[in-house]
Design a protein around this motif. Structure first.
Motif, PDB file in Angstrom:
ATOM      1  N   MET A 129       0.667  -1.372   0.166  1.00 36.76           N
ATOM      2  CA  MET A 129      -0.022   0.066   0.073  1.00 36.76           C
ATOM      3  C   MET A 129       0.740   1.266   0.045  1.00 36.76           C
ATOM      4  N   GLU A 130       1.968   1.200   0.519  1.00 35.60           N
ATOM      5  CA  GLU A 130       2.763   2.419   0.648  1.00 35.60           C
ATOM      6  C   GLU A 130       3.386   2.937  -0.887  1.00 35.60           C
ATOM      7  N   ASN A 131       3.739   1.817  -1.658  1.00 31.65           N
ATOM      8  CA  ASN A 131       4.316   2.359  -3.179  1.00 31.65           C
ATOM      9  C   ASN A 131       2.946   2.917  -3.896  1.00 31.65           C
ATOM     10  N   ALA A 132       1.647   2.730  -3.533  1.00 32.92           N
ATOM     11  CA  ALA A 132       0.447   3.307  -4.105  1.00 32.92           C
ATOM     12  C   ALA A 132       0.818   4.912  -4.154  1.00 32.92           C
ATOM     13  N   TYR A 133       1.031   5.279  -2.969  1.00 34.50           N
ATOM     14  CA  TYR A 133       1.082   6.743  -2.662  1.00 34.50           C
ATOM     15  C   TYR A 133       2.208   7.485  -3.500  1.00 34.50           C
ATOM     16  N   GLY A 134       3.259   6.754  -3.737  1.00 33.97           N
ATOM     17  CA  GLY A 134       4.387   7.242  -4.856  1.00 33.97           C
ATOM     18  C   GLY A 134       3.944   6.898  -6.109  1.00 33.97           C
ATOM     19  N   GLY A 135       3.291   6.286  -6.374  1.00 33.19           N
ATOM     20  CA  GLY A 135       2.691   6.190  -7.803  1.00 33.19           C
ATOM     21  C   GLY A 135       1.725   7.439  -8.164  1.00 33.19           C
ATOM     22  N   LEU A 136       0.841   7.690  -7.181  1.00 39.51           N
ATOM     23  CA  LEU A 136      -0.226   8.876  -7.259  1.00 39.51           C
ATOM     24  C   LEU A 136       0.601  10.073  -7.271  1.00 39.51           C
ATOM     25  N   ALA A 137       1.849  10.188  -6.693  1.00 37.72           N
ATOM     26  CA  ALA A 137       2.622  11.549  -6.475  1.00 37.72           C
ATOM     27  C   ALA A 137       3.112  11.660  -7.864  1.00 37.72           C
ATOM     28  N   ILE A 138       3.659  10.907  -8.566  1.00 40.08           N
ATOM     29  CA  ILE A 138       4.339  10.722  -9.746  1.00 40.08           C
ATOM     30  C   ILE A 138       3.485  11.085 -10.724  1.00 40.08           C
ATOM     31  N   ILE A 139       2.083  10.579 -10.700  1.00 40.13           N
ATOM     32  CA  ILE A 139       0.962  11.046 -11.866  1.00 40.13           C
ATOM     33  C   ILE A 139       0.641  12.455 -11.509  1.00 40.13           C
ATOM     34  N   ALA A 140       0.289  12.448 -10.274  1.00 38.03           N
ATOM     35  CA  ALA A 140       0.169  14.069 -10.026  1.00 38.03           C
ATOM     36  C   ALA A 140       1.062  15.183 -10.238  1.00 38.03           C
ATOM     37  N   CYS A 141       2.420  14.890 -10.407  1.00 40.47           N
ATOM     38  CA  CYS A 141       3.210  15.576 -10.858  1.00 40.47           C
ATOM     39  C   CYS A 141       3.407  15.656 -12.412  1.00 40.47           C
ATOM     40  N   ALA A 142       2.919  14.637 -13.207  1.00 39.67           N
ATOM     41  CA  ALA A 142       2.884  14.681 -14.609  1.00 39.67           C
ATOM     42  C   ALA A 142       1.864  15.481 -15.156  1.00 39.67           C
ATOM     43  N   ILE A 143       0.684  15.372 -14.326  1.00 42.18           N
ATOM     44  CA  ILE A 143      -0.611  16.134 -14.573  1.00 42.18           C
ATOM     45  C   ILE A 143      -0.099  17.748 -14.315  1.00 42.18           C
ATOM     46  N   LEU A 144       0.292  17.916 -13.332  1.00 39.13           N
ATOM     47  CA  LEU A 144       0.943  19.333 -13.226  1.00 39.13           C
ATOM     48  C   LEU A 144       1.726  19.914 -14.234  1.00 39.13           C
ATOM     49  N   PHE A 145       2.691  18.922 -14.875  1.00 40.39           N
ATOM     50  CA  PHE A 145       3.553  19.265 -15.999  1.00 40.39           C
ATOM     51  C   PHE A 145       2.466  19.764 -17.270  1.00 40.39           C
ATOM     52  N   ILE A 146       1.668  18.856 -17.340  1.00 38.28           N
ATOM     53  CA  ILE A 146       0.784  19.132 -18.606  1.00 38.28           C
ATOM     54  C   ILE A 146      -0.180  20.452 -18.435  1.00 38.28           C
ATOM     55  N   LEU A 147      -0.662  20.576 -17.084  1.00 38.45           N
ATOM     56  CA  LEU A 147      -1.324  21.808 -16.810  1.00 38.45           C
ATOM     57  C   LEU A 147      -0.653  23.246 -16.991  1.00 38.45           C
ATOM     58  N   LEU A 148       0.776  23.044 -16.541  1.00 38.06           N
ATOM     59  CA  LEU A 148       1.674  24.202 -16.885  1.00 38.06           C
ATOM     60  C   LEU A 148       1.841  24.515 -18.194  1.00 38.06           C
ATOM     61  N   GLY A 149       1.923  23.509 -18.901  1.00 39.39           N
ATOM     62  CA  GLY A 149       2.019  23.527 -20.679  1.00 39.39           C
ATOM     63  C   GLY A 149       0.867  24.295 -21.096  1.00 39.39           C
ATOM     64  N   LEU A 150      -0.305  24.065 -20.769  1.00 39.36           N
ATOM     65  CA  LEU A 150      -1.616  24.554 -21.145  1.00 39.36           C
ATOM     66  C   LEU A 150      -1.525  26.115 -20.907  1.00 39.36           C
ATOM     67  N   PHE A 151      -1.141  26.299 -19.672  1.00 42.21           N
ATOM     68  CA  PHE A 151      -1.183  27.864 -19.005  1.00 42.21           C
ATOM     69  C   PHE A 151      -0.075  28.589 -20.040  1.00 42.21           C
ATOM     70  N   LEU A 152       1.062  28.112 -20.053  1.00 41.91           N
ATOM     71  CA  LEU A 152       2.013  28.486 -21.082  1.00 41.91           C
ATOM     72  C   LEU A 152       1.784  28.746 -22.351  1.00 41.91           C
ATOM     73  N   TRP A 153       1.246  27.737 -22.765  1.00 37.39           N
ATOM     74  CA  TRP A 153       0.626  27.959 -24.207  1.00 37.39           C
ATOM     75  C   TRP A 153      -0.412  29.100 -24.498  1.00 37.39           C
ATOM     76  N   LYS A 154      -1.072  29.282 -23.633  1.00 36.25           N
ATOM     77  CA  LYS A 154      -2.367  30.227 -23.792  1.00 36.25           C
ATOM     78  C   LYS A 154      -1.627  31.731 -23.408  1.00 36.25           C
ATOM     79  N   LYS A 155      -0.448  31.732 -22.767  1.00 37.04           N
ATOM     80  CA  LYS A 155       0.174  32.843 -22.542  1.00 37.04           C
ATOM     81  C   LYS A 155       1.245  33.226 -23.392  1.00 37.04           C
ATOM     82  N   GLY A 156       1.359  32.203 -24.506  1.00 35.08           N
ATOM     83  CA  GLY A 156       2.519  32.470 -25.529  1.00 35.08           C
ATOM     84  C   GLY A 156       1.931  33.325 -26.691  1.00 35.08           C
TER      85      GLY A 156
END
Length: 84
Positions: A1-28
């Motif tokens: 069960m402990e490894n599940a939180y690490g996986g969720l954190a990695i996927i959350a980080c990936a989603i944050l990168f994608i959302l940052l990309g969307l923000f930067l694309w609109k700002k560009g």
């Protein structure tokens, strides 16, 4: 069960990168096309100019590449875990 939180954190980080990309694309700059920004990013990566990008849209594409790469690696790791 402990490894599940690490996986969720990695996927959350990936989603944050994608959302940052969307923000930067609109700002560009609206004049820069996706393919132009993509070729600029790939050209900089191939010539080891990491990450010397001069436009928001180039940073957006770079952020998307990181986010989708992390998600792809997480999916492959998850599939490999259940296959073995």
């Amino acid at each position: 069960m402990e490894n599940a939180y690490g996986g969720l954190a990695i996927i959350a980080c990936a989603i944050l990168f994608i959302l940052l990309g969307l923000f930067l694309w609109k700002k560009g700059d609206q004049k820069v096309q996706f393919w132009e920004a993509l070729l600029h990013v790939v050209g900089d990566l191939l010539t080891f100019q990491l990450p010397i990008f001069f436009t928001f849209r180039a940073w957006a594409v770079f952020s998307w590449m990181i986010g989708f790469g992390i998600i792809l690696i997480a999916i492959v790791a998850l599939v490999a875990k259940y296959i073995s």
